[in-house]
Design a protein around this motif. Sequence first.
Motif, mmCIF file in Angstrom:
data_model
loop_
_atom_site.group_PDB
_atom_site.id
_atom_site.type_symbol
_atom_site.label_atom_id
_atom_site.label_comp_id
_atom_site.label_asym_id
_atom_site.label_seq_id
_atom_site.Cartn_x
_atom_site.Cartn_y
_atom_site.Cartn_z
ATOM 1 N N SER A 229 0.849 -1.193 0.000
ATOM 2 C CA SER A 229 0.000 0.000 0.000
ATOM 3 C C SER A 229 0.880 1.237 0.000
ATOM 4 O O SER A 229 2.029 1.212 0.432
ATOM 5 C CB SER A 229 -0.925 0.016 1.222
ATOM 6 O OG SER A 229 -0.179 0.172 2.400
ATOM 7 N N LEU A 230 0.320 2.313 -0.502
ATOM 8 C CA LEU A 230 0.972 3.621 -0.562
ATOM 9 C C LEU A 230 0.361 4.546 0.474
ATOM 10 O O LEU A 230 -0.841 4.493 0.713
ATOM 11 C CB LEU A 230 0.688 4.266 -1.910
ATOM 12 C CG LEU A 230 1.607 4.008 -3.074
ATOM 13 C CD1 LEU A 230 0.931 4.447 -4.355
ATOM 14 C CD2 LEU A 230 2.916 4.713 -2.890
ATOM 15 N N GLY A 231 1.181 5.418 1.040
ATOM 16 C CA GLY A 231 0.661 6.487 1.877
ATOM 17 C C GLY A 231 0.041 7.551 0.981
ATOM 18 O O GLY A 231 0.244 7.560 -0.235
ATOM 19 N N PRO A 232 -0.706 8.503 1.549
ATOM 20 C CA PRO A 232 -1.430 9.495 0.752
ATOM 21 C C PRO A 232 -0.574 10.647 0.219
ATOM 22 O O PRO A 232 -1.073 11.496 -0.512
ATOM 23 C CB PRO A 232 -2.476 10.024 1.737
ATOM 24 C CG PRO A 232 -1.830 9.857 3.078
ATOM 25 C CD PRO A 232 -1.015 8.596 2.973
ATOM 26 N N GLU A 233 0.722 10.672 0.593
ATOM 27 C CA GLU A 233 1.549 11.793 0.143
ATOM 28 C C GLU A 233 2.999 11.384 -0.083
ATOM 29 O O GLU A 233 3.474 10.384 0.444
ATOM 30 C CB GLU A 233 1.497 12.939 1.149
ATOM 31 C CG GLU A 233 2.029 12.592 2.515
ATOM 32 C CD GLU A 233 1.830 13.690 3.544
ATOM 33 O OE1 GLU A 233 0.854 14.460 3.435
ATOM 34 O OE2 GLU A 233 2.644 13.761 4.468
ATOM 35 N N ALA A 234 3.677 12.191 -0.887
ATOM 36 C CA ALA A 234 5.127 12.127 -1.043
ATOM 37 C C ALA A 234 5.657 13.397 -0.388
ATOM 38 O O ALA A 234 5.062 14.466 -0.520
ATOM 39 C CB ALA A 234 5.522 12.079 -2.519
#
Length: 146
Positions: free
Chosen positions: A36-41
């Motif tokens: 899964s990816l977090g909502p921000e870079a």
Amino acid sequence: MSTAARRMALSAFSALAATALFATPALATVFHQGISLGPEARITPDGSVVLSGAYRCELSPTSGAVQIKATVVQDGTRLSIGAGEVFCDGRVHPWEAVSPLTAGLHPGSAHAVAELQEIHMAGLMPRALSTVAEDQQDIEVVEDHR
């Protein structure tokens, strides 16, 4: 494989994926593999780009290693980076991918993809690379002022 067998396999996979998604939100699951990816870079004060998320994997007998590849695309600019060491023990672990360069990324909307990739070996040499789990979503690139 017949069409009926493919449909049955797809149905089984869909049921398994749905069960895993309800158990762990935002974890894209392919059997016992997921990422899964977090909502921000984040763009750090030193100019690095940081993406993060979580993964879960189990090594198959045919794999040599597992790696994470993360990609951010913004305004036609594409930045691909790898994450640190991956431990495949069936548990959920955090991951973080850091690029020392922003490659032209700036605060604002972007699209990101995280891939959990299995490296198949032939002796000491990599023979093939397959993506066993993927998550992609629109994210926000933010400046990190910590």
